[in-house]
Design an enzyme around this catalytic site. Structure first.
Site, PDB file in Angstrom:
ATOM      1  N   ALA A 155      -7.171  10.548   5.466  1.00  0.00           N
ATOM      2  CA  ALA A 155      -7.675   9.590   5.530  1.00  0.00           C
ATOM      3  C   ALA A 155      -6.891   8.524   6.545  1.00  0.00           C
ATOM      4  O   ALA A 155      -5.514   8.678   6.402  1.00  0.00           O
ATOM      5  CB  ALA A 155      -8.350   8.810   4.518  1.00  0.00           C
ATOM      6  N   GLN A 192      -5.693   5.845   6.078  1.00  0.00           N
ATOM      7  CA  GLN A 192      -4.662   5.013   5.000  1.00  0.00           C
ATOM      8  C   GLN A 192      -3.895   6.153   4.304  1.00  0.00           C
ATOM      9  O   GLN A 192      -3.368   5.770   3.077  1.00  0.00           O
ATOM     10  CB  GLN A 192      -5.126   3.921   4.343  1.00  0.00           C
ATOM     11  CG  GLN A 192      -5.432   2.606   5.020  1.00  0.00           C
ATOM     12  CD  GLN A 192      -4.257   1.992   5.793  1.00  0.00           C
ATOM     13  OE1 GLN A 192      -3.296   2.128   5.078  1.00  0.00           O
ATOM     14  NE2 GLN A 192      -4.361   1.552   6.928  1.00  0.00           N
ATOM     15  N   SER A 193      -3.873   7.354   4.882  1.00  0.00           N
ATOM     16  CA  SER A 193      -3.220   8.407   4.098  1.00  0.00           C
ATOM     17  C   SER A 193      -1.686   8.191   3.801  1.00  0.00           C
ATOM     18  O   SER A 193      -0.677   7.837   4.865  1.00  0.00           O
ATOM     19  CB  SER A 193      -3.201   9.488   4.732  1.00  0.00           C
ATOM     20  OG  SER A 193      -2.455  10.719   4.424  1.00  0.00           O
ATOM     21  N   ASN A 194      -1.229   8.154   2.593  1.00  0.00           N
ATOM     22  CA  ASN A 194       0.144   7.843   2.231  1.00  0.00           C
ATOM     23  C   ASN A 194       0.988   9.441   2.702  1.00  0.00           C
ATOM     24  O   ASN A 194       2.223   9.193   3.060  1.00  0.00           O
ATOM     25  CB  ASN A 194       0.494   7.619   0.962  1.00  0.00           C
ATOM     26  CG  ASN A 194      -0.315   6.350   0.290  1.00  0.00           C
ATOM     27  OD1 ASN A 194      -0.064   5.427   0.797  1.00  0.00           O
ATOM     28  ND2 ASN A 194      -0.933   6.483  -0.505  1.00  0.00           N
ATOM     29  N   ALA A 253       0.143  11.476   5.038  1.00  0.00           N
ATOM     30  CA  ALA A 253       0.404  11.351   6.668  1.00  0.00           C
ATOM     31  C   ALA A 253       1.495  10.457   6.987  1.00  0.00           C
ATOM     32  O   ALA A 253       2.491  10.938   7.926  1.00  0.00           O
ATOM     33  CB  ALA A 253      -0.815  10.786   7.418  1.00  0.00           C
TER      34      ALA A 253
END
Ligand SMILES: *Cc1c(COP(=O)(O)O)cnc(C)c1O
Length: 340
Positions: A77, A79-81, A83
């Site tokens: 998503a 706000q992926s941590n 990523a």
């Protein structure tokens, strides 16, 4: 084969601290009502603001380098941590990073993790997705990953694709190693907690924690608090990755769905949408322990733990671990909600 024999690219600051949340216990009613709570601080793994994905990426990046990769591609998503930490890991390993991120807003503001992705110089591809279905747009994501991989290959790069959350067998090895670290800390401190609570998403953390708990005879039961739905399918997936990881380690131990505990009672409206109890947990930990949780994962997991304490699911004479898996940067994309 011992976990120490598997190639690992160092990215995390280890071991992470294990500390007792004395003030939180007091706030939840004190020793007569609330168990001792030990915080395992994997928010402090150190890689570009930390979190659980640093442990997985140590094994994933080593695997990518062994295969001669020149670029990492991953997805999540907006706000992926995972990523953000993949972009950071790529920098440290001298690789390119391409991120395929789902977002309801076709032009998401550069806040929180997305801001950091850009600062880290990652190539960002946005895939439109309805707000609460951010992780359920499989085909569009798969097509974009395939296109990005083809473009990289056409430029002479060799891409290595990391699945959502870094949840593959190789990634799960991070939490096999993390369990060995934790079990050692518990033994040194003379602690034998009965349960370990953590936020469960794409299930790679669960696969590693549950396999690790079996391999190293952990005293605790692993309790996942789900942050997104998908129960039975995800159980099968977690077992598949755990057992593939066991095969990589050449051990006979196997994980079955009966070994998995995942409580889906604290998801609320959906992935990434904070519940009231989640917001309450974030404020409580900030005020009592000066520790920041996050709106998508650890706030919900802590809300589950707090509810289990209040409902007497956990006895006050138990000791439990809360695995803080990070996620702090996402707070900076949710400012209004957090203060409401
Ligand atoms: C990814 C993530 C999790 C969940 O880990 P999975 O292996 O995907 O289940 C938990 N907390 C935070 C902060 C995360 O970023």
């Amino acid at each position: 084969m011992s976990i120490g024999a598997i190639p690992r690219f160092p990215l995390a600051t280890l071991p992470t601290p294990l500390q007792e949340a004395v003030r939180l216990r007091q706030a939840l009613g004190g020793p007569g009502r609330c168990p001792r709570i030990l915080l395992k601080r994997d928010d402090l793994t150190g890689l570009a603001l930390g979190g659980n994905k640093a442990r997985k990426l140590e094994y994933l990046v080593a695997d990518a380098l062994r295969q001669g990769a020149t670029a990492l591609i991953t997805t999540g998503a907006v706000q992926s941590n995972h990523a953000r930490m993949t972009a950071a890991a790529a920098r440290l390993a001298g690789l390119r990073a391409s991120l395929v991120l789902t977002s309801a807003d076709p032009n998401p503001p550069a806040q929180g993790n997305l801001l950091l992705d850009h600062l880290l110089g990652a190539e960002v591809h946005i895939v439109p997705a309805p707000a609460d279905k951010a992780l359920a747009v499989g085909d569009a994501v798969e097509e974009t990953i395939a296109r990005v991989a083809a473009e990289l290959r056409a430029r002479g790069e060799r891409p290595y694709v990391i699945p959502v959350g870094g949840s593959s067998a190789v990634g799960a090895l991070g939490y096999v190693a993390g369990t060995l670290e934790l079990v050692g800390q518990l033994a040194a401190a003379g602690e034998a907690p009965t349960r370990l609570y953590y936020a469960s998403g794409s299930r790679g953390t669960q696969a590693g924690l549950v396999l690790g708990a079996k391999l190293y005879s952990a005293p605790y039961q692993v309790y996942g608090i789900a942050v997104s739905g998908g129960g039975p399918d995800k159980d099968a997936h977690a077992c598949a990755i755990a057992n593939e990881a066991a095969a990589l380690l050449r051990v006979e131990t196997r994980v079955t769905p009966a070994d998995l505990v995942t409580d889906e009672g604290y998801i609320g409206e959906g992935y990434g949408i904070p519940t009231e109890a989640c917001l309450e947990a974030i404020r409580l930990l900030a005020r009592e322990e000066a520790i920041f949780l996050d709106p998508s994962y650890t706030g919900k997991a802590m809300a589950g733990l707090i509810d289990h304490v209040r409902r007497g699911v956990i006895r006050p004479d138990e000791t439990v671990i809360f695995l803080h898996t990070g996620g702090v940067p996402a707070n900076f994309a949710h400012g209004e909600r957090l203060l409401a």
